[in-house]
Design a protein around this motif. Structure first.
Motif, PDB file in Angstrom:
ATOM      1  N   VAL A 157       0.819  -1.208   0.000  1.00 41.43           N
ATOM      2  CA  VAL A 157       0.000   0.000   0.000  1.00 41.43           C
ATOM      3  C   VAL A 157       0.853   1.258   0.000  1.00 41.43           C
ATOM      4  N   TYR A 158       2.147   1.106   0.287  1.00 42.66           N
ATOM      5  CA  TYR A 158       3.036   2.268   0.297  1.00 42.66           C
ATOM      6  C   TYR A 158       4.483   1.810   0.215  1.00 42.66           C
ATOM      7  N   ALA A 159       5.292   2.592  -0.483  1.00 41.15           N
ATOM      8  CA  ALA A 159       6.742   2.376  -0.511  1.00 41.15           C
ATOM      9  C   ALA A 159       7.403   3.745  -0.620  1.00 41.15           C
ATOM     10  N   ASN A 160       8.385   4.013   0.225  1.00 43.56           N
ATOM     11  CA  ASN A 160       9.044   5.314   0.156  1.00 43.56           C
ATOM     12  C   ASN A 160      10.009   5.368  -1.026  1.00 43.56           C
ATOM     13  N   LYS A 161      10.621   6.514  -1.243  1.00 42.99           N
ATOM     14  CA  LYS A 161      11.448   6.713  -2.437  1.00 42.99           C
ATOM     15  C   LYS A 161      12.599   5.713  -2.510  1.00 42.99           C
ATOM     16  N   MET A 162      13.247   5.471  -1.373  1.00 47.33           N
ATOM     17  CA  MET A 162      14.391   4.562  -1.380  1.00 47.33           C
ATOM     18  C   MET A 162      13.965   3.135  -1.739  1.00 47.33           C
ATOM     19  N   MET A 163      12.795   2.728  -1.242  1.00 45.29           N
ATOM     20  CA  MET A 163      12.299   1.394  -1.588  1.00 45.29           C
ATOM     21  C   MET A 163      11.903   1.334  -3.056  1.00 45.29           C
ATOM     22  N   MET A 164      11.281   2.389  -3.572  1.00 44.61           N
ATOM     23  CA  MET A 164      10.865   2.402  -4.977  1.00 44.61           C
ATOM     24  C   MET A 164      12.067   2.264  -5.906  1.00 44.61           C
ATOM     25  N   GLU A 165      13.193   2.834  -5.517  1.00 44.43           N
ATOM     26  CA  GLU A 165      14.390   2.764  -6.354  1.00 44.43           C
ATOM     27  C   GLU A 165      14.963   1.359  -6.454  1.00 44.43           C
ATOM     28  N   SER A 166      14.706   0.523  -5.452  1.00 42.17           N
ATOM     29  CA  SER A 166      15.260  -0.834  -5.453  1.00 42.17           C
ATOM     30  C   SER A 166      14.196  -1.909  -5.630  1.00 42.17           C
ATOM     31  N   MET A 167      12.970  -1.496  -5.956  1.00 46.08           N
ATOM     32  CA  MET A 167      11.871  -2.445  -6.052  1.00 46.08           C
ATOM     33  C   MET A 167      12.075  -3.377  -7.246  1.00 46.08           C
ATOM     34  N   TYR A 168      11.810  -4.660  -7.033  1.00 45.71           N
ATOM     35  CA  TYR A 168      12.076  -5.666  -8.063  1.00 45.71           C
ATOM     36  C   TYR A 168      11.073  -5.578  -9.215  1.00 45.71           C
ATOM     37  N   ALA A 169       9.781  -5.518  -8.896  1.00 46.64           N
ATOM     38  CA  ALA A 169       8.744  -5.478  -9.941  1.00 46.64           C
ATOM     39  C   ALA A 169       7.703  -4.429  -9.560  1.00 46.64           C
ATOM     40  N   PRO A 170       7.954  -3.152  -9.872  1.00 46.73           N
ATOM     41  CA  PRO A 170       7.091  -2.051  -9.416  1.00 46.73           C
ATOM     42  C   PRO A 170       5.625  -2.185  -9.812  1.00 46.73           C
ATOM     43  N   ARG A 171       5.329  -2.856 -10.924  1.00 47.41           N
ATOM     44  CA  ARG A 171       3.938  -2.935 -11.393  1.00 47.41           C
ATOM     45  C   ARG A 171       3.143  -4.036 -10.714  1.00 47.41           C
ATOM     46  N   GLU A 172       3.804  -4.917 -10.007  1.00 45.05           N
ATOM     47  CA  GLU A 172       3.104  -5.983  -9.300  1.00 45.05           C
ATOM     48  C   GLU A 172       2.429  -5.430  -8.046  1.00 45.05           C
ATOM     49  N   LYS A 173       1.486  -6.172  -7.493  1.00 43.47           N
ATOM     50  CA  LYS A 173       0.755  -5.730  -6.305  1.00 43.47           C
ATOM     51  C   LYS A 173       1.247  -6.410  -5.038  1.00 43.47           C
ATOM     52  N   ASN A 174       1.426  -7.735  -5.103  1.00 41.03           N
ATOM     53  CA  ASN A 174       1.788  -8.478  -3.901  1.00 41.03           C
ATOM     54  C   ASN A 174       3.242  -8.237  -3.515  1.00 41.03           C
ATOM     55  N   CYS A 175       3.472  -8.153  -2.213  1.00 40.02           N
ATOM     56  CA  CYS A 175       4.790  -7.759  -1.719  1.00 40.02           C
ATOM     57  C   CYS A 175       5.889  -8.737  -2.107  1.00 40.02           C
ATOM     58  N   TRP A 176       5.591 -10.053  -2.102  1.00 47.89           N
ATOM     59  CA  TRP A 176       6.654 -11.021  -2.382  1.00 47.89           C
ATOM     60  C   TRP A 176       7.199 -10.873  -3.797  1.00 47.89           C
ATOM     61  N   LYS A 177       6.339 -10.483  -4.744  1.00 52.53           N
ATOM     62  CA  LYS A 177       6.779 -10.290  -6.130  1.00 52.53           C
ATOM     63  C   LYS A 177       7.286  -8.871  -6.346  1.00 52.53           C
ATOM     64  N   LYS A 178       6.538  -7.890  -5.829  1.00 48.81           N
ATOM     65  CA  LYS A 178       6.838  -6.481  -6.068  1.00 48.81           C
ATOM     66  C   LYS A 178       8.156  -6.072  -5.417  1.00 48.81           C
ATOM     67  N   VAL A 179       8.358  -6.482  -4.165  1.00 49.56           N
ATOM     68  CA  VAL A 179       9.514  -6.029  -3.394  1.00 49.56           C
ATOM     69  C   VAL A 179      10.707  -6.960  -3.531  1.00 49.56           C
TER      70      VAL A 179
END
Length: 306
Positions: free
Chosen positions: A165-187
Protein backbone atom coordinates in the motif's frame (compact mmCIF):
# COMPACT_ATOMS: atom_id res chain seq x y z
CA UNK A 1 -3.81 38.65 6.40
CA UNK A 2 -7.13 37.76 7.99
CA UNK A 3 -7.76 34.01 8.25
CA UNK A 4 -4.08 33.00 8.10
CA UNK A 5 -2.07 32.01 11.18
CA UNK A 6 1.17 32.37 9.24
CA UNK A 7 1.83 33.21 5.61
CA UNK A 8 4.97 32.34 3.63
CA UNK A 9 5.61 34.14 0.34
CA UNK A 10 8.35 33.53 -2.23
CA UNK A 11 9.79 36.68 -3.79
CA UNK A 12 12.42 37.11 -6.49
CA UNK A 13 15.04 38.91 -4.39
CA UNK A 14 15.54 40.82 -1.19
CA UNK A 15 16.28 44.40 -2.13
CA UNK A 16 14.54 46.47 0.51
CA UNK A 17 10.84 46.36 1.25
CA UNK A 18 10.19 49.55 -0.76
CA UNK A 19 11.26 47.65 -3.91
CA UNK A 20 8.78 44.78 -3.63
CA UNK A 21 7.62 43.64 -7.06
CA UNK A 22 4.98 44.44 -8.13
CA UNK A 23 4.85 47.72 -6.23
CA UNK A 24 1.16 47.38 -5.39
CA UNK A 25 2.11 44.45 -3.10
CA UNK A 26 4.25 46.69 -0.88
CA UNK A 27 1.66 46.98 1.89
CA UNK A 28 0.85 43.28 1.60
CA UNK A 29 4.50 42.36 2.16
CA UNK A 30 4.69 44.59 5.24
CA UNK A 31 1.48 43.07 6.58
CA UNK A 32 2.91 39.57 6.15
CA UNK A 33 6.02 40.46 8.15
CA UNK A 34 4.00 42.28 10.81
CA UNK A 35 1.90 39.15 11.41
CA UNK A 36 4.88 36.80 11.93
CA UNK A 37 4.89 35.76 8.27
CA UNK A 38 7.89 35.02 6.11
CA UNK A 39 9.32 36.32 2.83
CA UNK A 40 11.67 33.87 1.10
CA UNK A 41 13.95 34.11 -1.92
CA UNK A 42 16.57 31.82 -3.46
CA UNK A 43 18.30 34.70 -5.27
CA UNK A 44 20.99 37.00 -3.84
CA UNK A 45 20.12 40.57 -2.83
CA UNK A 46 19.99 42.96 -5.75
CA UNK A 47 18.57 40.48 -8.28
CA UNK A 48 16.02 42.21 -10.48
CA UNK A 49 12.86 40.47 -11.52
CA UNK A 50 12.25 38.91 -14.92
CA UNK A 51 9.89 36.28 -16.28
CA UNK A 52 12.33 33.38 -15.98
CA UNK A 53 12.78 33.96 -12.26
CA UNK A 54 9.04 34.15 -11.75
CA UNK A 55 8.64 30.75 -13.40
CA UNK A 56 11.54 29.27 -11.41
CA UNK A 57 9.95 30.53 -8.19
CA UNK A 58 6.82 28.48 -8.93
CA UNK A 59 8.66 25.20 -8.36
CA UNK A 60 9.51 26.31 -4.82
CA UNK A 61 5.91 27.19 -4.06
CA UNK A 62 4.69 23.75 -5.08
CA UNK A 63 7.76 21.97 -3.72
CA UNK A 64 7.15 23.15 -0.16
CA UNK A 65 3.45 22.31 -0.34
CA UNK A 66 1.54 19.09 0.21
CA UNK A 67 -1.09 20.21 -2.29
CA UNK A 68 -1.66 22.95 -4.85
CA UNK A 69 -5.03 24.72 -5.26
CA UNK A 70 -5.37 26.67 -8.56
CA UNK A 71 -8.46 28.82 -8.04
CA UNK A 72 -8.52 30.63 -11.38
CA UNK A 73 -6.26 30.19 -14.38
CA UNK A 74 -6.38 30.20 -18.13
CA UNK A 75 -5.17 27.17 -20.07
CA UNK A 76 -1.86 28.97 -20.49
CA UNK A 77 -0.47 31.17 -17.75
CA UNK A 78 1.79 31.54 -14.77
CA UNK A 79 -0.35 29.33 -12.54
CA UNK A 80 0.02 26.50 -15.04
CA UNK A 81 3.76 26.51 -14.40
CA UNK A 82 3.06 25.77 -10.74
CA UNK A 83 0.61 23.06 -11.81
CA UNK A 84 3.27 21.41 -13.97
CA UNK A 85 5.82 21.56 -11.16
CA UNK A 86 3.29 20.06 -8.75
CA UNK A 87 2.83 17.09 -11.09
CA UNK A 88 6.60 16.61 -11.44
CA UNK A 89 6.93 16.74 -7.66
CA UNK A 90 4.03 14.34 -7.05
CA UNK A 91 1.96 16.90 -5.15
CA UNK A 92 -1.79 16.76 -4.70
CA UNK A 93 -3.76 19.03 -7.01
CA UNK A 94 -7.23 20.37 -6.20
CA UNK A 95 -9.46 22.75 -8.13
CA UNK A 96 -12.82 24.25 -7.13
CA UNK A 97 -15.79 22.39 -8.56
CA UNK A 98 -17.20 25.26 -10.59
CA UNK A 99 -20.41 23.34 -11.33
CA UNK A 100 -21.23 23.59 -7.63
CA UNK A 101 -20.88 27.40 -7.59
CA UNK A 102 -24.22 29.10 -8.44
CA UNK A 103 -24.19 31.38 -11.50
CA UNK A 104 -20.46 30.94 -12.09
CA UNK A 105 -19.50 32.33 -15.55
CA UNK A 106 -18.20 29.14 -17.18
CA UNK A 107 -17.30 31.00 -20.36
CA UNK A 108 -14.82 33.25 -18.53
CA UNK A 109 -11.25 32.88 -19.75
CA UNK A 110 -9.95 32.85 -16.18
CA UNK A 111 -11.60 29.50 -15.45
CA UNK A 112 -10.73 27.56 -18.61
CA UNK A 113 -7.54 26.17 -17.11
CA UNK A 114 -9.42 24.95 -14.04
CA UNK A 115 -12.05 23.25 -16.20
CA UNK A 116 -9.35 21.57 -18.30
CA UNK A 117 -7.50 20.27 -15.23
CA UNK A 118 -10.72 18.76 -13.88
CA UNK A 119 -11.90 17.35 -17.22
CA UNK A 120 -8.48 15.81 -17.90
CA UNK A 121 -8.60 14.27 -14.38
CA UNK A 122 -5.35 16.01 -13.46
CA UNK A 123 -6.93 17.85 -10.54
CA UNK A 124 -9.49 16.66 -8.00
CA UNK A 125 -12.56 18.91 -7.86
CA UNK A 126 -13.64 20.05 -4.40
CA UNK A 127 -16.53 21.95 -2.88
CA UNK A 128 -17.67 22.86 0.61
CA UNK A 129 -19.20 19.39 0.87
CA UNK A 130 -15.85 17.65 0.27
CA UNK A 131 -13.58 19.74 2.52
CA UNK A 132 -13.22 16.87 5.00
CA UNK A 133 -11.94 14.53 2.28
CA UNK A 134 -9.49 17.18 1.04
CA UNK A 135 -8.11 17.60 4.57
CA UNK A 136 -7.84 13.82 4.93
CA UNK A 137 -5.96 13.55 1.62
CA UNK A 138 -3.53 16.26 2.74
CA UNK A 139 -2.99 14.53 6.10
CA UNK A 140 -2.24 11.26 4.30
CA UNK A 141 0.19 13.09 2.01
CA UNK A 142 1.93 14.59 5.05
CA UNK A 143 2.18 11.13 6.59
CA UNK A 144 3.81 9.74 3.45
CA UNK A 145 6.10 12.78 3.14
CA UNK A 146 7.42 12.15 6.65
CA UNK A 147 8.13 8.52 5.78
CA UNK A 148 9.97 9.54 2.61
CA UNK A 149 12.70 11.28 4.58
CA UNK A 150 13.67 8.07 6.39
CA UNK A 151 17.17 7.17 5.08
CA UNK A 152 16.25 3.50 4.69
CA UNK A 153 13.93 1.50 2.45
CA UNK A 154 10.44 1.45 3.98
CA UNK A 155 7.15 -0.04 2.84
CA UNK A 156 3.72 -1.04 4.12
CA UNK A 157 1.82 -4.24 3.30
CA UNK A 158 -1.85 -5.07 3.90
CA UNK A 159 -1.68 -8.06 6.28
CA UNK A 160 -4.78 -9.65 4.72
CA UNK A 161 -4.11 -9.25 1.00
CA UNK A 162 -0.30 -8.82 1.04
CA UNK A 163 -0.76 -5.83 -1.25
CA UNK A 164 1.90 -3.13 -1.03
CA UNK A 165 0.00 0.00 0.00
CA UNK A 166 3.04 2.27 0.30
CA UNK A 167 6.74 2.38 -0.51
CA UNK A 168 9.04 5.31 0.16
CA UNK A 169 11.45 6.71 -2.44
CA UNK A 170 14.39 4.56 -1.38
CA UNK A 171 12.30 1.39 -1.59
CA UNK A 172 10.87 2.40 -4.98
CA UNK A 173 14.39 2.76 -6.35
CA UNK A 174 15.26 -0.83 -5.45
CA UNK A 175 11.87 -2.45 -6.05
CA UNK A 176 12.08 -5.67 -8.06
CA UNK A 177 8.74 -5.48 -9.94
CA UNK A 178 7.09 -2.05 -9.42
CA UNK A 179 3.94 -2.94 -11.39
CA UNK A 180 3.10 -5.98 -9.30
CA UNK A 181 0.76 -5.73 -6.30
CA UNK A 182 1.79 -8.48 -3.90
CA UNK A 183 4.79 -7.76 -1.72
CA UNK A 184 6.65 -11.02 -2.38
CA UNK A 185 6.78 -10.29 -6.13
CA UNK A 186 6.84 -6.48 -6.07
CA UNK A 187 9.51 -6.03 -3.39
CA UNK A 188 11.55 -9.23 -3.38
CA UNK A 189 10.96 -10.91 -6.76
CA UNK A 190 9.65 -14.14 -5.23
CA UNK A 191 7.03 -16.39 -6.82
CA UNK A 192 5.19 -16.98 -3.52
CA UNK A 193 5.04 -15.65 0.02
CA UNK A 194 8.61 -15.12 1.24
CA UNK A 195 10.02 -17.74 3.57
CA UNK A 196 11.09 -14.94 5.91
CA UNK A 197 7.67 -13.21 5.96
CA UNK A 198 6.91 -11.96 9.48
CA UNK A 199 3.18 -11.28 9.13
CA UNK A 200 2.12 -14.64 10.70
CA UNK A 201 4.55 -14.18 13.58
CA UNK A 202 3.43 -10.58 14.15
CA UNK A 203 -0.20 -11.72 14.34
CA UNK A 204 0.81 -14.41 16.82
CA UNK A 205 2.81 -11.97 18.94
CA UNK A 206 -0.20 -9.71 19.28
CA UNK A 207 -2.34 -12.61 20.47
CA UNK A 208 0.25 -14.03 22.89
CA UNK A 209 2.54 -11.20 23.96
CA UNK A 210 0.46 -8.10 23.09
CA UNK A 211 3.48 -6.97 21.06
CA UNK A 212 3.20 -5.44 17.60
CA UNK A 213 6.93 -5.17 16.83
CA UNK A 214 9.54 -7.60 15.56
CA UNK A 215 13.16 -7.37 14.41
CA UNK A 216 14.41 -10.02 12.01
CA UNK A 217 17.40 -10.68 9.75
CA UNK A 218 17.27 -12.39 6.37
CA UNK A 219 19.24 -12.79 3.14
CA UNK A 220 17.68 -11.45 -0.07
CA UNK A 221 18.87 -13.70 -2.87
CA UNK A 222 17.67 -11.36 -5.61
CA UNK A 223 19.78 -8.39 -4.48
CA UNK A 224 22.45 -10.52 -2.75
CA UNK A 225 22.02 -8.49 0.43
CA UNK A 226 21.67 -9.17 4.13
CA UNK A 227 18.79 -7.10 5.50
CA UNK A 228 17.65 -6.37 9.02
CA UNK A 229 13.95 -5.65 9.03
CA UNK A 230 12.14 -3.64 11.70
CA UNK A 231 8.49 -4.66 11.38
CA UNK A 232 5.43 -3.30 13.13
CA UNK A 233 1.67 -3.65 12.73
CA UNK A 234 0.04 -0.20 12.46
CA UNK A 235 -3.25 1.34 11.42
CA UNK A 236 -2.89 2.97 8.01
CA UNK A 237 -4.71 6.28 7.35
CA UNK A 238 -7.38 4.45 5.35
CA UNK A 239 -8.18 2.20 8.34
CA UNK A 240 -6.40 -0.95 7.18
CA UNK A 241 -3.98 -2.83 9.42
CA UNK A 242 -0.62 -3.03 7.66
CA UNK A 243 2.82 -4.35 8.37
CA UNK A 244 5.11 -1.34 8.22
CA UNK A 245 8.71 -2.38 7.57
CA UNK A 246 12.02 -0.55 7.55
CA UNK A 247 14.74 -2.61 5.84
CA UNK A 248 18.35 -1.80 6.72
CA UNK A 249 21.17 -3.14 4.57
CA UNK A 250 23.61 -4.90 6.93
CA UNK A 251 25.61 -6.69 4.22
CA UNK A 252 28.83 -4.88 5.14
CA UNK A 253 28.29 -5.69 8.80
CA UNK A 254 27.74 -9.35 7.94
CA UNK A 255 30.91 -9.41 5.82
CA UNK A 256 32.90 -7.92 8.69
CA UNK A 257 31.47 -10.55 11.04
CA UNK A 258 32.29 -13.31 8.54
CA UNK A 259 35.85 -12.03 8.15
CA UNK A 260 36.25 -11.92 11.92
CA UNK A 261 35.03 -15.52 12.18
CA UNK A 262 37.44 -16.59 9.43
CA UNK A 263 40.31 -14.80 11.16
CA UNK A 264 39.42 -16.36 14.51
CA UNK A 265 39.19 -19.82 12.93
CA UNK A 266 42.52 -19.33 11.17
CA UNK A 267 44.19 -18.23 14.42
CA UNK A 268 42.71 -21.23 16.24
CA UNK A 269 44.05 -23.61 13.58
CA UNK A 270 47.48 -21.97 13.66
CA UNK A 271 47.48 -22.19 17.45
CA UNK A 272 46.69 -25.89 17.23
CA UNK A 273 49.48 -26.47 14.70
CA UNK A 274 51.91 -24.49 16.88
CA UNK A 275 50.99 -26.59 19.88
CA UNK A 276 51.53 -29.80 17.88
CA UNK A 277 54.90 -28.49 16.64
CA UNK A 278 55.97 -27.67 20.21
CA UNK A 279 55.02 -31.17 21.36
CA UNK A 280 57.03 -32.66 18.50
CA UNK A 281 60.07 -30.50 19.27
CA UNK A 282 59.84 -31.43 22.92
CA UNK A 283 59.64 -35.09 22.00
CA UNK A 284 62.66 -34.76 19.70
CA UNK A 285 64.60 -32.97 22.45
CA UNK A 286 64.02 -35.68 25.07
CA UNK A 287 64.07 -38.93 23.06
CA UNK A 288 66.47 -40.63 20.71
CA UNK A 289 65.29 -40.22 17.13
CA UNK A 290 66.08 -43.84 16.12
CA UNK A 291 65.21 -45.86 19.23
CA UNK A 292 62.67 -43.62 20.91
CA UNK A 293 64.45 -44.14 24.21
CA UNK A 294 64.86 -41.28 26.68
CA UNK A 295 68.10 -39.38 26.18
CA UNK A 296 70.31 -37.87 28.88
CA UNK A 297 68.42 -34.56 28.81
CA UNK A 298 65.20 -36.33 29.69
CA UNK A 299 66.76 -38.28 32.60
CA UNK A 300 67.13 -35.02 34.59
CA UNK A 301 63.49 -34.08 33.98
CA UNK A 302 62.31 -37.57 34.89
CA UNK A 303 64.46 -37.45 38.00
CA UNK A 304 62.95 -34.13 39.06
CA UNK A 305 59.45 -35.48 38.52
CA UNK A 306 60.30 -38.57 40.48
Amino acid sequence: MPGYSRLIIFIISFLITVNIYPKENQKLSESILDTNGLLLSENPPGTFSHRGLLVARDRLQSGLSLGVFPIETDVVGGTMHTVQYSQDQNRLLFCPDLDKIPNYPMEAQACQGVLKLINDKIAVPYSKNTYDQVVKDLENKLFEALLDVIPFAAYAVDIKTYEVVYANKMMMESMYAPREKNCWKKVFGQEEVCSWCTIPELNQRIAVYQSEKLVSTFFDEVTDQWLQSYDELVKWPDGRTVKYSIAVDITDQKEIQANMIKTHTKLAMQSKKLKEANEKLKDMATKDFLTGANNRGNFFELGEIG
